[in-house]
Design an enzyme around this catalytic site. Structure first.
Site, PDB file in Angstrom:
ATOM      1  N   ARG A 125      51.750 -16.470  14.547  1.00  0.00           N
ATOM      2  CA  ARG A 125      50.313 -16.656  14.645  1.00  0.00           C
ATOM      3  C   ARG A 125      49.679 -16.945  13.288  1.00  0.00           C
ATOM      4  O   ARG A 125      48.751 -17.728  13.164  1.00  0.00           O
ATOM      5  CB  ARG A 125      49.660 -15.402  15.247  1.00  0.00           C
ATOM      6  N   TYR A 126      50.161 -16.247  12.265  1.00  0.00           N
ATOM      7  CA  TYR A 126      49.589 -16.372  10.928  1.00  0.00           C
ATOM      8  C   TYR A 126      50.439 -17.338  10.095  1.00  0.00           C
ATOM      9  O   TYR A 126      51.608 -17.554  10.394  1.00  0.00           O
ATOM     10  CB  TYR A 126      49.581 -15.004  10.243  1.00  0.00           C
ATOM     11  N   ARG A 129      53.745 -15.321   8.210  1.00  0.00           N
ATOM     12  CA  ARG A 129      54.510 -14.193   8.733  1.00  0.00           C
ATOM     13  C   ARG A 129      54.685 -14.283  10.246  1.00  0.00           C
ATOM     14  O   ARG A 129      53.859 -14.876  10.929  1.00  0.00           O
ATOM     15  CB  ARG A 129      53.874 -12.866   8.334  1.00  0.00           C
ATOM     16  N   CYS A 138      61.747   1.265  24.627  1.00  0.00           N
ATOM     17  CA  CYS A 138      61.252   2.280  23.698  1.00  0.00           C
ATOM     18  C   CYS A 138      61.836   3.629  24.108  1.00  0.00           C
ATOM     19  O   CYS A 138      62.311   3.791  25.227  1.00  0.00           O
ATOM     20  CB  CYS A 138      59.729   2.363  23.761  1.00  0.00           C
ATOM     21  N   CYS A 142      54.177   4.501  25.894  1.00  0.00           N
ATOM     22  CA  CYS A 142      52.752   4.752  25.705  1.00  0.00           C
ATOM     23  C   CYS A 142      52.010   4.075  26.851  1.00  0.00           C
ATOM     24  O   CYS A 142      52.235   2.897  27.132  1.00  0.00           O
ATOM     25  CB  CYS A 142      52.265   4.130  24.400  1.00  0.00           C
ATOM     26  N   CYS A 145      50.255   0.594  26.261  1.00  0.00           N
ATOM     27  CA  CYS A 145      51.100  -0.398  25.579  1.00  0.00           C
ATOM     28  C   CYS A 145      50.526  -1.809  25.700  1.00  0.00           C
ATOM     29  O   CYS A 145      50.307  -2.306  26.799  1.00  0.00           O
ATOM     30  CB  CYS A 145      52.504  -0.372  26.171  1.00  0.00           C
ATOM     31  N   ARG A 147      52.037  -4.460  25.073  1.00  0.00           N
ATOM     32  CA  ARG A 147      53.083  -5.399  25.484  1.00  0.00           C
ATOM     33  C   ARG A 147      53.745  -4.939  26.785  1.00  0.00           C
ATOM     34  O   ARG A 147      54.904  -5.256  27.039  1.00  0.00           O
ATOM     35  CB  ARG A 147      54.093  -5.508  24.341  1.00  0.00           C
ATOM     36  N   ASP A 306      43.461  -2.497  22.672  1.00  0.00           N
ATOM     37  CA  ASP A 306      43.475  -3.850  23.248  1.00  0.00           C
ATOM     38  C   ASP A 306      43.009  -3.830  24.699  1.00  0.00           C
ATOM     39  O   ASP A 306      43.105  -2.806  25.381  1.00  0.00           O
ATOM     40  CB  ASP A 306      44.899  -4.434  23.206  1.00  0.00           C
ATOM     41  N   ASP A 343      42.358  -6.515  17.361  1.00  0.00           N
ATOM     42  CA  ASP A 343      43.234  -7.670  17.540  1.00  0.00           C
ATOM     43  C   ASP A 343      42.513  -8.539  18.573  1.00  0.00           C
ATOM     44  O   ASP A 343      42.382  -8.164  19.737  1.00  0.00           O
ATOM     45  CB  ASP A 343      44.623  -7.226  18.026  1.00  0.00           C
ATOM     46  N   LYS A 350      44.129 -10.139  13.882  1.00  0.00           N
ATOM     47  CA  LYS A 350      43.418  -8.895  13.579  1.00  0.00           C
ATOM     48  C   LYS A 350      42.137  -9.180  12.803  1.00  0.00           C
ATOM     49  O   LYS A 350      42.176  -9.870  11.796  1.00  0.00           O
ATOM     50  CB  LYS A 350      44.328  -7.977  12.768  1.00  0.00           C
TER      51      LYS A 350
HETATM   52  C1  LIG Z   1      49.916  -7.671  13.499  1.00  0.00           C
HETATM   53  C2  LIG Z   1      50.663  -8.923  13.464  1.00  0.00           C
HETATM   54  C3  LIG Z   1      51.269  -9.362  12.290  1.00  0.00           C
HETATM   55  C4  LIG Z   1      51.185  -8.592  10.985  1.00  0.00           C
HETATM   56  O1  LIG Z   1      49.871  -8.549  10.518  1.00  0.00           O
HETATM   57  P1  LIG Z   1      49.533  -7.793   9.142  1.00  0.00           P
HETATM   58  O2  LIG Z   1      48.046  -7.815   9.061  1.00  0.00           O
HETATM   59  O3  LIG Z   1      50.215  -8.562   8.056  1.00  0.00           O
HETATM   60  O4  LIG Z   1      50.091  -6.405   9.245  1.00  0.00           O
HETATM   61  C5  LIG Z   1      51.936 -10.572  12.332  1.00  0.00           C
HETATM   62  N1  LIG Z   1      52.004 -11.315  13.451  1.00  0.00           N
HETATM   63  C6  LIG Z   1      51.420 -10.922  14.595  1.00  0.00           C
HETATM   64  C7  LIG Z   1      51.505 -11.788  15.781  1.00  0.00           C
HETATM   65  C8  LIG Z   1      50.734  -9.705  14.641  1.00  0.00           C
HETATM   66  O5  LIG Z   1      50.159  -9.316  15.782  1.00  0.00           O
END
Ligand SMILES: *Cc1c(COP(=O)(O)O)cnc(C)c1O
Length: 389
Positions: A125-126, A129, A138, A142, A145, A147, A306, A343, A350
């Protein structure tokens, strides 16, 4: 909340053997995570051996079994107070009939992860990362959850991580410098399997940073063995984000597990979810973040819950989170303060939420207020030209 006992909440105690006393469990078995996994409390009759259930809980256990399995490790089950129907541990882990209620805004994939997967099991998404879903299981489930559509193996959808395609994608995507292993709970994988995954990731030069999201230190601290810590410590820099919501979850055993991880050089953060009737007041949050610091865990995120299907009974107003943040900042150690985030529903990632400390501002001055409500003026730097006159 009339009688909040801070001293009691920040004390580290052990609940073992609790409900298992007099049941022929040796200390060796209790210390063995495999025993806990084999003896998880799952079925209605097993739960009822220990707890008097309300109608809402009994129906919840019967009706939610095809959506998100129920399972609780003996370690964590022991934290449930039998005579308190509002017990904050119980609300997180014992299904309730409200899980079957549908609020029209709720979703099965609230953060739109499925539509951000270049390869099944890998959410990108980002820019720099990725989230790598390495298992769908798990130690305990929870009830909120995010997911649950793929976790626990009983729902309609299944997690189908394509391992080779995922590693190929990571090898061929140099902008990815950070990989977050999640699931399910990655620490449920065997030591050998974790070693293989971490080595493979570490063989990719552009991946600088690896982290694991796990609730294992809370649900099953016995899993944090010296052997596991040794494997993890060979793949630094490696961070772990744990998931702890209430100070009572930080028991003596949990502290020992977290200390082993910290001693292995692993920086620890905590991601907690704000939950109605669990941790939705500043007193509990303050005890939680203080206790986390005692375990060398930095509070990282506090999540607004969420919009997962069947979570309305656990969600709080956004204002509650803002008031908690207001009650922490300035009043306690800066290291103890998490970032409150939502989120974004639909997949925006986020988004930080903060109390507003700016009273007003124009191009010359900003009027601020501090944690006590006192006001302070911060003037902008003046143009050099006007100073030279
Ligand atoms: C939470 C998340 C991350 C990591 O986000 P950080 O703000 O760097 O901790 C990376 N990818 C996805 C899809 C996420 O939901």
């Amino acid at each position: 909340m009339a009688s909040f006992d801070y001293d009691a909440e920040v004390r580290f105690s052990s609940a073992a053997p609790g409900y298992w006393s007099g049941r022929d469990v040796s200390p060796g078995q209790w210390a063995d995570y495999r025993w806990h996994l084999k003896n998880r409390v799952q079925r209605l009759d097993r739960i009822e051996e220990h707890l008097a259930l309300s109608e809402e809980e009994r129906s919840g256990i019967l009706l939610t079994g095809t959506k998100l399995a129920s399972a609780v490790t003996p370690h964590y089950f022991n934290l449930i107070e039998a005579d308190n129907p509002g017990c904050p541990i119980r609300r997180q882990i014992i299904p309730r009939v409200e899980e079957t209620f549908a609020d029209s805004h709720e979703m099965t994939d609230p953060c739109a992860e499925d539509s951000h997967m270049p390869v099944p099991g890998l959410v990108h998404r980002y820019p720099d990362r990725v989230l790598f879903l390495v298992t769908d299981r798990c130690a305990s489930y929870c009830r909120y959850c995010t997911r649950s559509r793929v976790v626990s193996g009983v729902g309609e959808q299944h997690l189908e991580t394509q391992w080779e395609a995922a590693f190929d994608y990571l090898e061929n995507t140099p902008e990815v410098r950070d990989v977050l292993l999640s699931g399910g709970d990655p620490l449920l994988l065997s030591d050998a399997r974790l070693e293989r995954i971490l080595s493979r990731l570490r063989s990719i030069e552009h991946i600088q940073f690896v982290r694991i999201g796990s609730r294992m230190p809370i649900f099953l601290p016995q899993r944090i063995t010296p052997e596991l810590c040794e494997i993890l410590s060979r793949h630094h820099p490696l961070f772990i984000s744990i998931h702890c919501n209430h100070p009572r979850e930080l028991t003596a055993e949990v502290r020992e597990g977290l200390e082993r991880l910290a001693d292995a050089g692993i920086p620890l953060g905590n991601q907690s979810v704000l939950l109605r009737g669990v941790n939705d007041c500043v007193e509990i949050q303050r005890a939680l973040v203080h206790k986390l610091l005692l375990c060398r865990v930095k509070p990282y995120y506090l999540y607004q819950c969420d919009l997962i299907k069947g979570s309305a009974h656990l969600r709080t107003p956004i204002q509650t989170g803002l008031e908690i943040m207001e009650g922490l900042r300035g009043h306690t150690t800066g290291y103890a303060i998490p970032q409150f985030v939502i989120d974004a529903p639909g997949g925006g990632g986020k988004i930080p939420l903060n109390p507003d400390y700016v009273v007003r501002s124009d191009e010359r001055n900003t009027l601020l207020r501090n944690y006590e409500g006192k006001e302070f003026l911060y003037p902008e730097a003046q143009e050099l030209g006007s100073l030279l006159m």
